[in-house]
Scaffold this motif. Sequence first.
Motif, PDB file in Angstrom:
ATOM      1  N   ILE A   3     -28.105 -55.729  14.641  1.00 41.19           N
ATOM      2  CA  ILE A   3     -29.509 -56.124  14.181  1.00 41.19           C
ATOM      3  C   ILE A   3     -29.420 -57.204  13.022  1.00 41.19           C
ATOM      4  O   ILE A   3     -28.577 -57.032  12.061  1.00 41.19           O
ATOM      5  CB  ILE A   3     -30.239 -55.051  13.769  1.00 41.19           C
ATOM      6  CG1 ILE A   3     -30.258 -53.729  15.024  1.00 41.19           C
ATOM      7  CG2 ILE A   3     -31.566 -55.229  13.142  1.00 41.19           C
ATOM      8  CD1 ILE A   3     -30.749 -52.549  14.598  1.00 41.19           C
ATOM      9  N   PHE A  18     -29.312 -45.522  16.845  1.00 43.82           N
ATOM     10  CA  PHE A  18     -29.363 -46.620  15.843  1.00 43.82           C
ATOM     11  C   PHE A  18     -28.846 -46.142  14.590  1.00 43.82           C
ATOM     12  O   PHE A  18     -29.192 -45.047  14.226  1.00 43.82           O
ATOM     13  CB  PHE A  18     -30.759 -47.216  15.776  1.00 43.82           C
ATOM     14  CG  PHE A  18     -31.779 -46.526  15.106  1.00 43.82           C
ATOM     15  CD1 PHE A  18     -32.045 -46.543  13.457  1.00 43.82           C
ATOM     16  CD2 PHE A  18     -32.690 -45.597  15.759  1.00 43.82           C
ATOM     17  CE1 PHE A  18     -33.030 -45.828  13.157  1.00 43.82           C
ATOM     18  CE2 PHE A  18     -33.719 -44.960  15.210  1.00 43.82           C
ATOM     19  CZ  PHE A  18     -33.802 -44.754  13.836  1.00 43.82           C
ATOM     20  N   ILE A  27     -35.264 -49.046   9.499  1.00 45.17           N
ATOM     21  CA  ILE A  27     -34.260 -49.836  10.263  1.00 45.17           C
ATOM     22  C   ILE A  27     -33.866 -50.919   9.240  1.00 45.17           C
ATOM     23  O   ILE A  27     -34.834 -51.459   8.663  1.00 45.17           O
ATOM     24  CB  ILE A  27     -34.796 -50.240  11.768  1.00 45.17           C
ATOM     25  CG1 ILE A  27     -33.539 -50.406  12.528  1.00 45.17           C
ATOM     26  CG2 ILE A  27     -35.509 -51.289  11.452  1.00 45.17           C
ATOM     27  CD1 ILE A  27     -33.829 -49.960  14.073  1.00 45.17           C
ATOM     28  N   LEU A  73     -26.991 -50.850  17.253  1.00 46.19           N
ATOM     29  CA  LEU A  73     -27.662 -49.905  18.407  1.00 46.19           C
ATOM     30  C   LEU A  73     -26.410 -49.706  19.419  1.00 46.19           C
ATOM     31  O   LEU A  73     -25.810 -50.790  19.962  1.00 46.19           O
ATOM     32  CB  LEU A  73     -28.947 -50.853  19.327  1.00 46.19           C
ATOM     33  CG  LEU A  73     -30.155 -50.901  18.555  1.00 46.19           C
ATOM     34  CD1 LEU A  73     -31.006 -51.463  19.616  1.00 46.19           C
ATOM     35  CD2 LEU A  73     -30.554 -49.746  17.956  1.00 46.19           C
TER      36      LEU A  73
END
Length: 625
Positions: free
Chosen positions: A447, A477, A521, A527
């Motif tokens: 990410i 995640f 997050i 992920l």
Amino acid sequence: MTSLRTFQTEIDEISHREVAKQRAHATAERAKLEKDAKKPTAAKAHARKESNTTEVVEPAPKEPIGPAGAGNGDAAMSDIDEQLQTLLLSRIPENIDTARNLIASLLTRNFGEYVFRIGAHPPNPRLFAGQPATEEASWQGTRRTAEELDVIIEETTTVVDEVGGKTSVLFDTRADSPRAALLLRLPPRDVASTPEVRCAVVGNVDSGKSTTLGVLTRGQLDDGRGRARVSLFRHKHEIESGRTSSVGMEILGFGPTGKPILPNTAHSNDPEVIRHEKMGWEEISIQASKIISFSDLAGHERYLKTTLYGLTSGSPSCVILIVGGNAGLIGMSKEHLAIALALSVPVVVCITKIDMTPPNVLAKTVEQVSKILRSPGCRKTPVFVKSMEAAVTVAQLFGKERLAPVFQTSNVTGEGLDFLRTFLNLLPASEGDHEKFLTDQPLEYSITEVYSVPYVGTVVDGILNSGTVKSGDVVLFGPDSNGNFHNTVIKSIERKRARVASAEAGQCVSFALKRVRRADIRKGMVLVHKTDAPPKAVRQFEGQVLILYHNTTLQRNYQAMLHCGAVRQTVRIVSMDHPQGILRTGDRATVTFEFISRPEFIKEGMKLLFREGKTKGLGVITRLL
């Protein structure tokens, strides 16, 4: 003291060895799971065998990218070109069918793209040096007449049309020895299968990075007062100061014929009109057969952290170093070049503002760029691209050899921009790098950006490092501040703002996540697919490091900002194996690091870069603790 070049070779070997180990382990685990899943009782197995009269054929694994025998380099490529020329020239139906099958095979294995060279070509050293290739020079390939050239081009166009592709002439020379190069391209099925090339654009402040990107992606020349760059800025203060302070993203699409997809601009001088008269990413993605993604990185010293993050997390295929012709390679340009070399990313140099630079100053800049590229620290061969033939040839060799293409451009007159566009159009796709990205490995997605979109929820942007994923998949995640991973579901997937059903390794995609708060997050998380044993986050790790620069000595408890893929966090030196317990510039050692704030998901073999002020260090993770 260890030289940077020797250390880079060593850390590349460590990285490849660790990645190979992880891949072998993942393959073994998957094989074991499949074996366990195929262990029903004998009766059930027999019953299923009786009922299944139709045999299901497993899809064949993807073939390696590149033509058959591409491992032999240009010799193999020229052999295929020679074979195609002979088949097409004969005009015998059976030979034409063979040529059609060969072209179809080449296009399938090369992301729907192949450069077909016809006739005898001058040797690369002479072509790159801009010297006239004499008759005595060792030309490569079979000489063709102008009539034979016409026949081959005509037959190729017909054959590629039958396959469903498009043919475009990259260059066609009838002087010296008649020769040409054709781009054969197959339009992709959908946006999900469109090849993409990621380029990071760096350089000193005021060198012309945003202006160059504005001209490349909008097709409208600059007025010399910043008209072209206005549409790229994301913040009000960037428009006011004319300086980039964030990671700007722009895309340039190329159609099946190789022409850039540009908006029909009204050539207005009003900055507000220019900002709004641009094509949407979705519109470009649907029309494009190839997409070039640019990361416009900041040039000012105070934004070095942002620039470094863009270079490490974006996984670029190449770095475009913008050098102002009037100023030369100064300030942060040298810093950015050093970072690109440390990360082993190929470099393209673009000398801008040649329309306003006096000839003697431009000659000095060219000499300085050549000298720096040839220096022991870089060890690259500068290739000054001044013809379309040179642009095509250097694009095919780029990345395989230690070449650094140098383009001289003007954003006001447009000089040299066609060569740069052609070069970008022919670069190999980023997802074609099978050393870095593998689809048959477990899912891992880094990410790099997090957004909160009204009526959609939390959206993450990043790169798929391995595996495949589709809408509706249940994933984990993390890690959070305690090192734990949490469940979520991928609601939808977008690629270049166009909706897609699935994505695979090497692609840059966005996911809308179900029931995840924006605050839960952050950048640097990953992920992964939901499994019985969730991945482990680590607080401490060991790495082989080389100190590139420090003005005094490094000791235990020294803190610095670490960049490792999408991870960006302050680390502390816990211990080092140096006999004196201190490290100076040029020293290398095995160092134990500890994350200050929270544990992170990292793997052995990942390259790391740490910095604090002017201190810089390079290394590779060797052990997780």
